[in-house]
Design a protein around this motif. Sequence first.
Motif, PDB file in Angstrom:
ATOM      1  N   SER A  61       0.688  -1.234   0.040  1.00 45.91           N
ATOM      2  CA  SER A  61       0.152   0.074  -0.144  1.00 45.91           C
ATOM      3  C   SER A  61       0.812   1.026   0.257  1.00 45.91           C
ATOM      4  CB  SER A  61      -0.869   0.036   1.354  1.00 45.91           C
ATOM      5  OG  SER A  61      -0.220   0.024   2.489  1.00 45.91           O
ATOM      6  N   PHE A  62       2.005   1.158   0.638  1.00 42.67           N
ATOM      7  CA  PHE A  62       2.845   2.261   0.624  1.00 42.67           C
ATOM      8  C   PHE A  62       3.598   2.550  -0.590  1.00 42.67           C
ATOM      9  CE2 PHE A  62       5.069  -1.032   2.646  1.00 42.67           C
ATOM     10  CZ  PHE A  62       6.459  -0.964   1.758  1.00 42.67           C
ATOM     11  N   ILE A  63       3.487   1.714  -1.608  1.00 40.62           N
ATOM     12  CA  ILE A  63       4.181   1.907  -2.928  1.00 40.62           C
ATOM     13  C   ILE A  63       3.137   2.462  -4.081  1.00 40.62           C
ATOM     14  CG2 ILE A  63       5.784   0.697  -4.846  1.00 40.62           C
ATOM     15  CD1 ILE A  63       7.155  -0.847  -2.563  1.00 40.62           C
ATOM     16  N   LYS A  64       3.362   3.377  -4.794  1.00 38.24           N
ATOM     17  CA  LYS A  64       2.563   3.777  -5.727  1.00 38.24           C
ATOM     18  C   LYS A  64       3.191   3.569  -7.069  1.00 38.24           C
ATOM     19  CE  LYS A  64      -0.539   5.012  -2.859  1.00 38.24           C
ATOM     20  NZ  LYS A  64      -1.774   3.811  -2.592  1.00 38.24           N
ATOM     21  N   LEU A  65       2.369   3.011  -8.212  1.00 38.23           N
ATOM     22  CA  LEU A  65       2.909   3.045  -9.659  1.00 38.23           C
ATOM     23  C   LEU A  65       2.482   3.941 -10.486  1.00 38.23           C
ATOM     24  CD1 LEU A  65       4.627   1.475 -11.717  1.00 38.23           C
ATOM     25  CD2 LEU A  65       2.448   0.112 -12.138  1.00 38.23           C
ATOM     26  N   ALA A  66       3.436   4.728 -11.264  1.00 37.10           N
ATOM     27  CA  ALA A  66       2.816   5.694 -12.132  1.00 37.10           C
ATOM     28  C   ALA A  66       3.426   5.204 -13.681  1.00 37.10           C
ATOM     29  CB  ALA A  66       3.258   7.147 -11.955  1.00 37.10           C
ATOM     30  N   TYR A  67       2.608   5.452 -14.524  1.00 36.36           N
ATOM     31  CA  TYR A  67       3.061   5.339 -16.072  1.00 36.36           C
ATOM     32  C   TYR A  67       3.161   6.516 -16.787  1.00 36.36           C
ATOM     33  CZ  TYR A  67       1.043   0.451 -15.746  1.00 36.36           C
ATOM     34  OH  TYR A  67       0.524  -0.984 -15.216  1.00 36.36           O
ATOM     35  N   LEU A  68       4.500   6.467 -17.419  1.00 32.84           N
ATOM     36  CA  LEU A  68       4.740   7.714 -17.898  1.00 32.84           C
ATOM     37  C   LEU A  68       4.992   7.569 -19.439  1.00 32.84           C
ATOM     38  CD1 LEU A  68       7.022   8.895 -15.067  1.00 32.84           C
ATOM     39  CD2 LEU A  68       4.977   9.573 -15.394  1.00 32.84           C
ATOM     40  N   PRO A  69       4.223   7.440 -20.358  1.00 35.87           N
ATOM     41  CA  PRO A  69       4.549   6.953 -21.611  1.00 35.87           C
ATOM     42  C   PRO A  69       5.025   8.238 -22.566  1.00 35.87           C
ATOM     43  CG  PRO A  69       2.217   7.592 -21.294  1.00 35.87           C
ATOM     44  CD  PRO A  69       2.817   7.675 -20.012  1.00 35.87           C
ATOM     45  N   ALA A  70       5.700   7.768 -23.385  1.00 35.79           N
ATOM     46  CA  ALA A  70       6.141   8.693 -24.479  1.00 35.79           C
ATOM     47  C   ALA A  70       6.345   7.803 -25.792  1.00 35.79           C
ATOM     48  CB  ALA A  70       7.668   9.352 -24.216  1.00 35.79           C
ATOM     49  N   PRO A  71       6.682   8.502 -26.848  1.00 33.58           N
ATOM     50  CA  PRO A  71       6.615   7.931 -28.275  1.00 33.58           C
ATOM     51  C   PRO A  71       7.682   6.646 -28.020  1.00 33.58           C
ATOM     52  CG  PRO A  71       6.381  10.136 -28.583  1.00 33.58           C
ATOM     53  CD  PRO A  71       6.472   9.884 -27.169  1.00 33.58           C
ATOM     54  N   GLY A  72       7.458   5.469 -28.137  1.00 29.61           N
ATOM     55  CA  GLY A  72       8.283   4.498 -28.300  1.00 29.61           C
ATOM     56  C   GLY A  72       8.837   4.001 -27.016  1.00 29.61           C
TER      57      GLY A  72
END
Length: 417
Positions: free
Chosen positions: A206-217
Amino acid sequence: MKATIVTIGDEILIGQIVDTNSGYIAKALDRIGIQTHEMLSISDDKKHILETFKKLQNQVDLVIITGGLGPTKDDITKKTFCDYFDDVLVEDQAVLAHVTEIIEGFYKRPINQLNKEQALVPSKGEVLFNKMGTAPGMWMKKDNTVFISLPGVPYEMKYLVDFEIVPKLVKEYKRPYIIHKTILTYGQGESMVAERIETWENNLPSFIKLAYLPAPGRVRLRLTARGENKDVLENAVKENVDSLSKIIGDIIVGFDEEETIEVVVGKLLAAHGKSLATAESCTGGKIAQMITSVAGASAYFKGSVVSYSKATKVSLLDIDSELIEKNDVVSAAVAVAMASNVKRLLQTDYAIATTGNAGPTSEPGSAAVGVVFIAIATPNEVVVSEFNFGQPREKVIDRTANKALELLQQEILKSTH
């Protein structure tokens, strides 16, 4: 602790310059466990500045302001600080001596009244001495909120953040730990990556969060852990990164913000004593720019030929004009010839070549918009791949550059294992 970062300047609001200061400050605060609650850009207007200060008062622990500390009449931050804190400006002798040394010693001209007024600071504030310029920073507190004012010039701001503000915050405030780990993936889109790691993501603590950071390719996956025990956080992040690597290790090329694909490729080339050249058409030198953005690239990068026109491909890269006429300039055959010839021309171990139609239009009989050929010349062969990166133009160029470096990485790993 929560912070708000405020940039002052009409030049930002009209798009004349891009605010890079806020990002730098936010990263510096994050490293010491202070969360940036929001970023604001406001005009050089006294009423607007005062309203912003009142709005933020006691809502956040820390307000960091950049801009408006210059010597001209449109720089009003110091006087506005005095109004807000019911204070007056006084001359700081240490700052005056420093300003005098810069103007008379470095610039070799007499100091004028505007320069001298740089040494005026609020009497109730703590001066943050600016060795990089003439405008000092200011640290003032009202109730539960600290207000810090910094010059807008980036290198001056960075000095004060690194050598004045961060050490003082670390010394005076107890903060939680914030641990980040960024995993850099190439070759698969955000939705595909998310599908592959769904079970792993659902089982994160619960104390770890995941974020997606997309860019071309590419897609960066950023893990953020917050808590009071640094060792627990670091161990948990490491364990989850290790388990993630077992799931998508085939597309992971590096870790952390600095481990971009150009950094990874550069390390591989340097480690094996190999050299690289590029021949670029549709990417217009972007790949070379990415490679040379890495310090030390001269150890492995020999150069680039930006052969944007057919004539340049023939004259500089010695490509047979009949080959171009027979296959079209956007073709596998031309990409292979470009890679082979630039490798020979610059006498390198590896070479990248790109040719494609980035748009916005396509001529009759030519390749469709988005079609790109990427060739990688290795010490033993030339490998060519065809892609369709769609639209718009910027996306095609970015995805081509990233994919070219990804393919190069794969070929280097094949040759060195």
